[in-house]
Enzyme design. Structure first.
Site, PDB file in Angstrom:
ATOM      1  N   VAL A  86       0.869  -1.165   0.000  1.00 38.28           N
ATOM      2  CA  VAL A  86       0.000   0.000   0.000  1.00 38.28           C
ATOM      3  C   VAL A  86       0.908   1.217   0.000  1.00 38.28           C
ATOM      4  CG1 VAL A  86      -1.718   1.337   1.267  1.00 38.28           C
ATOM      5  CG2 VAL A  86      -1.856  -1.163   1.247  1.00 38.28           C
ATOM      6  N   HIS A  87       0.755   2.056  -1.010  1.00 36.50           N
ATOM      7  CA  HIS A  87       1.540   3.277  -1.179  1.00 36.50           C
ATOM      8  C   HIS A  87       3.029   2.946  -1.129  1.00 36.50           C
ATOM      9  CE1 HIS A  87       2.283   7.460  -1.554  1.00 36.50           C
ATOM     10  NE2 HIS A  87       2.795   7.582  -0.348  1.00 36.50           N
ATOM     11  N   ASP A  88       3.720   3.288  -0.056  1.00 37.19           N
ATOM     12  CA  ASP A  88       5.159   3.015  -0.006  1.00 37.19           C
ATOM     13  C   ASP A  88       5.502   1.965   1.047  1.00 37.19           C
ATOM     14  OD1 ASP A  88       4.668   4.516   2.211  1.00 37.19           O
ATOM     15  OD2 ASP A  88       6.223   6.002   1.854  1.00 37.19           O
ATOM     16  N   SER A  89       4.550   1.120   1.371  1.00 36.17           N
ATOM     17  CA  SER A  89       4.768   0.044   2.329  1.00 36.17           C
ATOM     18  C   SER A  89       4.630  -1.286   1.591  1.00 36.17           C
ATOM     19  CB  SER A  89       3.734   0.143   3.455  1.00 36.17           C
ATOM     20  OG  SER A  89       3.955  -0.857   4.411  1.00 36.17           O
TER      21      SER A  89
END
Length: 155
Positions: A86-89
């Site tokens: 998710v996004h930058d994870s």
């Protein structure tokens, strides 16, 4: 520059996904009935110049982040790793974290080794041949391959 000509800013990500910033001015349309007056808001043909300008840098960077995530996800799949993000994870099984970390660094270097800004400028010039764009800044001397050995690059 592009928005001042009443065009939305658009580009193609390194993975080939077209992106168009949708920011247009809103117009009002009144509908009078015997019971009430309704106000409808609809986009007009005029772009929001300031919004186009201020939104482009973060939107462009997010499109590169998304490209990096997709490149990492595809490489993880090809290597037999589970991948979620998710996004930058980015996530995988604990036993596969080291391998995923290696993949994401390799994909980062692959992505940013490409002439991203040069390609962006070329696409702007092809789409808007009558507009004058400023020259690109010179590339720095950072060796991108250092990322491959950086333990804290992405953690």
């Amino acid at each position: 520059i592009i928005a001042m000509e009443n065009h939305p800013v658009r580009w193609t990500t390194p993975l080939g996904l077209p992106v168009v910033q949708p920011y247009r001015k809103l117009g009002r349309h009144l509908i009078k009935t015997s019971l009430q007056i309704l106000t409808l808001q609809r986009e007009t043909d005029k772009v929001m110049v300031k919004r186009q300008r201020t939104a482009f840098p973060p939107n462009f960077v997010h499109s590169l982040d998304g490209s990096h995530m997709m490149m990492t996800a595809i490489a993880c799949k090809e290597s037999g790793l589970s991948f979620a993000g998710v996004h930058d994870s980015y996530w995988t099984h604990a036993s596969d974290v080291d391998q995923m970390n290696k993949i994401l660094r390799e994909k980062f270097v692959e992505l940013y080794d490409a002439p991203i800004l040069e390609n962006l400028l070329e696409s702007f010039q092809q789409s808007f041949p009558d507009l004058q764009f400023p020259p690109l800044p010179e590339r720095g001397d950072f060796d991108l391959r250092e990322v491959l050995e950086s333990p804290y690059f992405f953690n």
